[in-house]
Design a protein around this motif. Structure first.
Motif, PDB file in Angstrom:
ATOM      1  N   ASP A  29      41.029  26.685 121.334  1.00 22.83           N
ATOM      2  CA  ASP A  29      41.654  26.741 120.012  1.00 22.83           C
ATOM      3  C   ASP A  29      41.363  28.102 119.410  1.00 22.83           C
ATOM      4  O   ASP A  29      40.237  28.409 119.059  1.00 22.83           O
ATOM      5  CB  ASP A  29      41.074  25.628 119.135  1.00 22.83           C
ATOM      6  N   HIS A  30      42.396  28.921 119.301  1.00 22.25           N
ATOM      7  CA  HIS A  30      42.238  30.284 118.771  1.00 22.25           C
ATOM      8  C   HIS A  30      42.442  30.342 117.255  1.00 22.25           C
ATOM      9  O   HIS A  30      42.391  31.419 116.673  1.00 22.25           O
ATOM     10  CB  HIS A  30      43.241  31.221 119.438  1.00 22.25           C
ATOM     11  N   THR A  31      42.648  29.183 116.613  1.00 18.23           N
ATOM     12  CA  THR A  31      42.930  29.130 115.183  1.00 18.23           C
ATOM     13  C   THR A  31      41.855  29.851 114.373  1.00 18.23           C
ATOM     14  O   THR A  31      40.669  29.534 114.464  1.00 18.23           O
ATOM     15  CB  THR A  31      43.018  27.666 114.705  1.00 18.23           C
ATOM     16  N   ASN A  32      42.277  30.814 113.581  1.00 18.91           N
ATOM     17  CA  ASN A  32      41.383  31.565 112.681  1.00 18.91           C
ATOM     18  C   ASN A  32      40.131  32.080 113.388  1.00 18.91           C
ATOM     19  O   ASN A  32      39.050  32.098 112.814  1.00 18.91           O
ATOM     20  CB  ASN A  32      40.977  30.702 111.489  1.00 18.91           C
ATOM     21  N   ARG A  34      38.381  30.734 115.802  1.00 14.17           N
ATOM     22  CA  ARG A  34      37.379  29.716 116.105  1.00 14.17           C
ATOM     23  C   ARG A  34      36.984  29.725 117.576  1.00 14.17           C
ATOM     24  O   ARG A  34      35.833  29.506 117.911  1.00 14.17           O
ATOM     25  CB  ARG A  34      37.901  28.323 115.748  1.00 14.17           C
ATOM     26  N   TYR A  35      37.941  29.887 118.463  1.00 19.42           N
ATOM     27  CA  TYR A  35      37.706  29.905 119.915  1.00 19.42           C
ATOM     28  C   TYR A  35      36.909  28.696 120.397  1.00 19.42           C
ATOM     29  O   TYR A  35      36.002  28.800 121.199  1.00 19.42           O
ATOM     30  CB  TYR A  35      37.027  31.206 120.345  1.00 19.42           C
TER      31      TYR A  35
END
Length: 40
Positions: A29-32, A34-35
């Motif tokens: 999850d690359h959202t904002n 976060r990785y």
């Protein structure tokens, strides 16, 4: 979104044990930034 193939799991049957499961990695999850590793 990746489609996950349906696989049987011992946890779906009566008298299951919480340690009897399979997992499937979905990715990251690359959202904002976060990785976070995502798995089901």
């Amino acid at each position: 979104m990746n489609k996950i193939p349906k696989i049987g799991c011992a946890c779906e049957k009566p008298d299951f044990n919480y340690t009897e499961f399979r997992s499937s990695e979905l990715g990251i999850d690359h959202t904002n930034g976060r990785y976070g590793e995502v798995s089901i």
